[in-house]
Design a protein around this motif. Structure first.
Motif, PDB file in Angstrom:
ATOM      1  N   LYS A   1      56.094  20.563  52.145  1.00 16.15           N
ATOM      2  CA  LYS A   1      56.474  19.282  51.532  1.00 16.15           C
ATOM      3  C   LYS A   1      57.164  19.506  50.196  1.00 16.15           C
ATOM      4  CE  LYS A   1      54.724  14.706  50.295  1.00 16.15           C
ATOM      5  NZ  LYS A   1      55.759  13.973  51.055  1.00 16.15           N
ATOM      6  N   ILE A   2      56.631  20.409  49.394  1.00 12.96           N
ATOM      7  CA  ILE A   2      57.280  20.732  48.115  1.00 12.96           C
ATOM      8  C   ILE A   2      58.685  21.267  48.369  1.00 12.96           C
ATOM      9  CG2 ILE A   2      57.229  22.263  46.113  1.00 12.96           C
ATOM     10  CD1 ILE A   2      55.149  20.113  45.884  1.00 12.96           C
ATOM     11  N   ALA A   3      58.812  22.142  49.364  1.00 14.89           N
ATOM     12  CA  ALA A   3      60.099  22.790  49.646  1.00 14.89           C
ATOM     13  C   ALA A   3      61.165  21.791  50.063  1.00 14.89           C
ATOM     14  CB  ALA A   3      59.918  23.852  50.732  1.00 14.89           C
ATOM     15  N   SER A   4      60.781  20.748  50.795  1.00  7.89           N
ATOM     16  CA  SER A   4      61.777  19.789  51.287  1.00  7.89           C
ATOM     17  C   SER A   4      62.436  19.015  50.147  1.00  7.89           C
ATOM     18  CB  SER A   4      61.139  18.807  52.268  1.00  7.89           C
ATOM     19  OG  SER A   4      60.234  17.940  51.610  1.00  7.89           O
ATOM     20  N   ASP A   5      61.827  19.026  48.973  1.00  7.33           N
ATOM     21  CA  ASP A   5      62.354  18.285  47.834  1.00  7.33           C
ATOM     22  C   ASP A   5      63.153  19.174  46.879  1.00  7.33           C
ATOM     23  OD1 ASP A   5      62.470  15.665  46.721  1.00  7.33           O
ATOM     24  OD2 ASP A   5      61.118  16.290  45.110  1.00  7.33           O
ATOM     25  N   MET A   6      63.265  20.462  47.201  1.00  6.42           N
ATOM     26  CA  MET A   6      63.849  21.408  46.259  1.00  6.42           C
ATOM     27  C   MET A   6      65.368  21.306  46.143  1.00  6.42           C
ATOM     28  SD  MET A   6      61.379  22.977  44.801  1.00  6.42           S
ATOM     29  CE  MET A   6      62.274  24.311  44.003  1.00  6.42           C
ATOM     30  N   ASP A   7      66.049  21.080  47.260  1.00  8.13           N
ATOM     31  CA  ASP A   7      67.516  21.115  47.256  1.00  8.13           C
ATOM     32  C   ASP A   7      68.141  19.829  47.784  1.00  8.13           C
ATOM     33  OD1 ASP A   7      67.788  23.646  46.153  1.00  8.13           O
ATOM     34  OD2 ASP A   7      67.691  24.647  48.093  1.00  8.13           O
ATOM     35  N   LYS A   8      67.494  18.716  47.558  1.00 11.42           N
ATOM     36  CA  LYS A   8      68.053  17.450  48.031  1.00 11.42           C
ATOM     37  C   LYS A   8      69.355  17.109  47.310  1.00 11.42           C
ATOM     38  CE  LYS A   8      64.222  14.718  49.807  1.00 11.42           C
ATOM     39  NZ  LYS A   8      64.971  14.104  50.882  1.00 11.42           N
TER      40      LYS A   8
ATOM     41  N   TYR B   1      65.020  24.492  52.290  1.00 15.68           N
ATOM     42  CA  TYR B   1      64.389  25.454  51.382  1.00 15.68           C
ATOM     43  C   TYR B   1      63.212  26.101  52.098  1.00 15.68           C
ATOM     44  CZ  TYR B   1      63.074  27.391  46.834  1.00 15.68           C
ATOM     45  OH  TYR B   1      62.815  28.236  45.788  1.00 15.68           O
ATOM     46  N   VAL B   2      63.133  27.419  51.997  1.00 18.00           N
ATOM     47  CA  VAL B   2      62.112  28.190  52.699  1.00 18.00           C
ATOM     48  C   VAL B   2      61.210  28.897  51.696  1.00 18.00           C
ATOM     49  CG1 VAL B   2      61.669  30.013  54.388  1.00 18.00           C
ATOM     50  CG2 VAL B   2      63.704  28.562  54.630  1.00 18.00           C
ATOM     51  N   ILE B   3      59.903  28.754  51.870  1.00 19.33           N
ATOM     52  CA  ILE B   3      58.928  29.496  51.059  1.00 19.33           C
ATOM     53  C   ILE B   3      58.119  30.368  52.006  1.00 19.33           C
ATOM     54  CG2 ILE B   3      57.022  29.356  49.422  1.00 19.33           C
ATOM     55  CD1 ILE B   3      57.986  26.527  48.706  1.00 19.33           C
ATOM     56  N   ARG B   4      58.345  31.653  51.949  1.00 20.60           N
ATOM     57  CA  ARG B   4      57.682  32.584  52.861  1.00 20.60           C
ATOM     58  C   ARG B   4      56.268  32.905  52.362  1.00 20.60           C
ATOM     59  NH1 ARG B   4      61.689  33.939  56.157  1.00 20.60           N
ATOM     60  NH2 ARG B   4      63.833  33.788  55.349  1.00 20.60           N
ATOM     61  N   PRO B   5      55.395  33.379  53.269  1.00 19.81           N
ATOM     62  CA  PRO B   5      54.002  33.651  52.874  1.00 19.81           C
ATOM     63  C   PRO B   5      53.872  34.547  51.650  1.00 19.81           C
ATOM     64  CG  PRO B   5      54.210  33.766  55.248  1.00 19.81           C
ATOM     65  CD  PRO B   5      55.607  33.592  54.716  1.00 19.81           C
ATOM     66  N   GLU B   6      54.716  35.564  51.558  1.00 18.75           N
ATOM     67  CA  GLU B   6      54.619  36.488  50.424  1.00 18.75           C
ATOM     68  C   GLU B   6      55.140  35.870  49.121  1.00 18.75           C
ATOM     69  OE1 GLU B   6      58.508  37.436  52.640  1.00 18.75           O
ATOM     70  OE2 GLU B   6      56.428  36.883  53.133  1.00 18.75           O
ATOM     71  N   GLN B   7      55.790  34.700  49.221  1.00 22.15           N
ATOM     72  CA  GLN B   7      56.337  34.040  48.030  1.00 22.15           C
ATOM     73  C   GLN B   7      55.440  32.906  47.531  1.00 22.15           C
ATOM     74  OE1 GLN B   7      59.969  32.756  49.943  1.00 22.15           O
ATOM     75  NE2 GLN B   7      61.149  34.491  49.131  1.00 22.15           N
ATOM     76  N   GLY B   8      54.450  32.519  48.337  1.00 22.21           N
ATOM     77  CA  GLY B   8      53.671  31.317  48.066  1.00 22.21           C
ATOM     78  C   GLY B   8      53.015  31.273  46.701  1.00 22.21           C
ATOM     79  N   GLU B   9      52.206  32.270  46.385  1.00 24.09           N
ATOM     80  CA  GLU B   9      51.466  32.241  45.121  1.00 24.09           C
ATOM     81  C   GLU B   9      52.383  32.256  43.915  1.00 24.09           C
ATOM     82  OE1 GLU B   9      47.799  34.177  44.242  1.00 24.09           O
ATOM     83  OE2 GLU B   9      47.529  34.808  46.333  1.00 24.09           O
TER      84      GLU B   9
END
Length: 365
Positions: free
Chosen positions: A154-161, A166-174
């Motif tokens: 949900k956060i990612a969908s608002d990043m590049d409107k 926008y993709v947040i991979r598991p290793e990028q989450g924290e």
């Protein structure tokens, strides 16, 4: 066995109500459009175009204030029937790709594509395909967020409107959450943000520094959610509001097609994808339906059903040939072909393990 990595997509239509109005009234394109009450009313802004947002206007703002910020704005009363009609198309597109769809409103939803075989299981490419289908079928733009849980998607969908992906991979989450302003956290409203700021919590990193005990002291039942989310952990499932009844694929041609051989080739390719998805989702189908849309935009469907045997891929070419022969394809130009599998039953259901069919049936719908 390694747990399956979840793949969650959040789709959010861009300026949905206002975009529908601009689509249906081309003279409004490129202009500040506000859907809601009138300038001199006590109403509020239900939605506004990106042209209006440049003036600082946003949803839930009093229309009187919106008018002061942008006197040249065009105020339009909402047409909910029109928005619902578009929403229905959008949600049907979601079900082409996802095993579970959780609508949040007319214009946004979570999709679980963890088990999808589309595009070799690439959630990013599936999101691209969904955005493409939405634009092709509604002439509207959507933004997508892709991640391994609902919070980050949900956060990612608002990043590049607008028109974002926008993709947040598991290793990028924290690391992503660490720099996120606390006011951007889903579930943190204005009052909670003020309270957190007083506690020195302004980013995800600050939130992660607080113990579970300390968070419980200040936020009660919400503490566990905040504690987990600060670490990129969100196990909430995508909860469907309906049971999947069918699974299908369609192809729209750039020019009308009269060649039945080409149409059959495309139908068989679509069938391959449909049955790969069925296998990935552990379903078998009882009915196959071919959809044809002619050059004049008239659509027809032709179906084949089995009362006992659940249809498998090797049977499909002959079925498709028979169904296509029962249409006017070849005599009329075809702009779209589609195939869907319905009467779905889990492979784990004992009732699905039947012997030979005692009745086969062709249906003309």
């Amino acid at each position: 066995m390694t747990p399956l990595q979840r793949k969650i997509i959040h789709i959010d239509m861009d300026a949905f109500f206002a975009s529908v109005e601009q689509r249906d009234q081309p003279e409004l394109q490129g202009k500040p459009v506000i859907v809601g009450g009138q300038p001199n009313s006590r109403g509020v802004v239900a939605a506004c175009s990106y042209e209006a947002r440049q003036f600082g206007i946003h949803s839930a703002m009093p229309c009187s204030r919106a008018y002061r910020l942008c006197p040249q704005a065009i105020f339009i009363p909402p047409r909910f029937d029109a928005y619902k009609a578009v929403s229905k198309i959008i949600h049907e597109i979601f079900w082409r790709y996802a095993t579970d769809v959780e609508p949040l409103s007319l214009d946004e939803a979570y999709l679980d594509v963890s088990h999808s075989s589309e595009y070799k299981g690439s959630a990013t490419r599936i999101a691209e395909a969904i955005k493409h289908d939405i634009k092709a079928e509604t002439q509207l733009i959507a933004s997508a967020g892709v991640s391994y849980n609902k919070f980050l998607a949900k956060i990612a969908s608002d990043m590049d409107k607008p028109d974002g992906l926008y993709v947040i991979r598991p290793e990028q989450g924290e690391a992503f959450i660490a720099t996120l302003p606390i006011g951007s956290f889903y579930g943190v409203g204005p009052a909670t943000e003020i309270k957190m700021n007083k506690l020195g919590i302004k980013t995800g990193r600050d939130l992660r520094s607080k113990s579970s005990v300390e968070l419980t002291k200040h936020f009660g039942k919400s503490a566990e959610y905040f504690f987990q989310i600060a670490r990129g952990i969100d196990h909430r499932p995508v909860r469907s509001t309906r049971i999947r009844k069918s699974l299908g694929k369609e192809k729209t041609f750039k020019t009308d097609v009269y060649d039945k051989t080409l149409l059959l080739e495309k139908l068989n390719q679509l069938a391959q994808k449909v049955f790969e998805n069925l296998a990935a989702q552990q379903f078998m189908a009882k009915t196959i339906t071919v959809k044809i849309k002619y050059a004049n935009f008239k659509s027809v469907t032709r179906s084949y059903s089995s009362t006992k045997i659940f249809i498998q891929l090797p049977e499909i070419p002959n079925i498709l040939t028979e169904l296509l022969s029962r249409t006017d394809a070849g005599q009329q130009g075809v702009r779209l072909v589609g195939i869907s599998a319905s009467g779905l039953q889990s492979m784990n259901d004992k009732k699905a393990k039947n012997g030979p069919a005692d009745q086969l049936e062709f249906n003309l719908n």
